[in-house]
Design a protein around this motif. Structure first.
Motif: not given
Length: 295
Positions: A265-277
């Protein structure tokens, strides 16, 4: 259930040719041909792509061997240090994938420093696009050789244990793990994980890649798509393995799959909160599968 059969073997003069070796060679040939065609279709430099592919192949061969002997068979390596140099023995497909990625990155670091990273990523993504079909051919060889047996089951796609040869084979697998077969094993079958992976790659992942290829995708799309689709399946299939070495209840491939999936997710998703979730969900799911799911 599916009938059990011995791996096909051909004697050609002094050479003994196994079905696994034939499919492995065919998989490599198919991958080299299709990725070269992919470079041309995308308007990439075929000469640069060809040099990259050989780095990927050499990295894959090296990684497949090192991952296997260091993590799966460390006892064999301690007893025979020369095994470290015999790269044709004891290979791991997962190690091959990791080694191939490292080989590709090393190529760009040492041989091609002029292009920007997005341009380099396009070449690696072309390799990723061709990879599932080539890996499927290789996994067909694993299925023919029954290289990756799993637990005894009544699953319809399992390999039947009604013959003596099949029963002797799986009894040896269970014995190597210090386990005993269930009393009703002869009326059951065993999971053939190589077969399952072949079916997933050939009839799910490859068709999806062909479907997505109807329009141009951004560089890195197929790298992320392969990781997102393959890693969870591989993680779950490894839960069915019988005699593979485990570290804190996970096989080496499961550890790598879980860590990459958590980082994805840290590569594919821009939203930091969503990446962590998403990453936390991956870690929790892996923990449940290993501890809660096995209780």
């Amino acid at each position: 259930m599916l009938p059990y059969f011995e791996q096909p073997v051909w004697q050609i003069g002094p050479l003994t040719v196994y079905a696994f070796g034939v499919t492995a060679a065919l998989a490599m040939w198919f991958g080299l041909v299709t990725v070269q065609k992919r470079f041309e279709n995308l308007g990439l430099d075929p000469a640069l792509g060809q040099r990259l592919v050989w780095w990927v192949v050499l990295g894959g061969i090296t990684g497949a061997h090192l991952f296997s002997v260091l993590l799966y068979f460390p006892d064999k390596l301690r007893g025979d240090p020369w095994l470290f140099l015999r790269v044709w023995e004891d290979i791991s497909s997962f190690g091959g994938m990791l080694g191939g990625i490292v080989g590709g990155l090393l190529f760009f670091v040492t041989r091609d420093r002029d292009d920007e990273w997005p341009a380099k990523l396009a070449y690696l993504d072309a390799v990723a696009f061709s990879f599932p079909a080539a890996l499927a051919i290789g996994r067909l060889g694993c299925a023919l050789a029954h290289d990756h047996p799993g637990t005894v089951t009544s699953f319809p796609l399992a390999i039947s244990l009604e013959t003596g040869a099949a029963l002797d084979y799986i009894r040896g697998v269970y014995g190597a793990a210090g386990l005993r077969l269930p009393p009703a094993a002869q009326t059951m079958g065993f999971h053939d994980l190589g077969l399952y992976e072949f079916l997933f790659l050939m009839f799910v992942l490859t068709p999806l890649f062909v479907f997505w290829n109807r329009r141009r995708r951004p560089a890195g799309f197929y790298l992320i798509a392969f990781a997102a689709l393959y890693l969870p399946v591989r993680f779950c299939l490894d839960m069915l393995r019988v005699s593979d070495v485990r570290y804190a209840r996970l096989t080496p491939a499961q550890w790598v799959a879980a860590l990459i999936a958590a980082a994805l997710p840290f590569v594919a998703v821009r939203n930091p909160k969503l990446r962590f979730a998403i990453s936390a969900a991956v870690v929790l799911a892996a923990g449940w599968a290993c501890w809660g799911g096995s209780s």
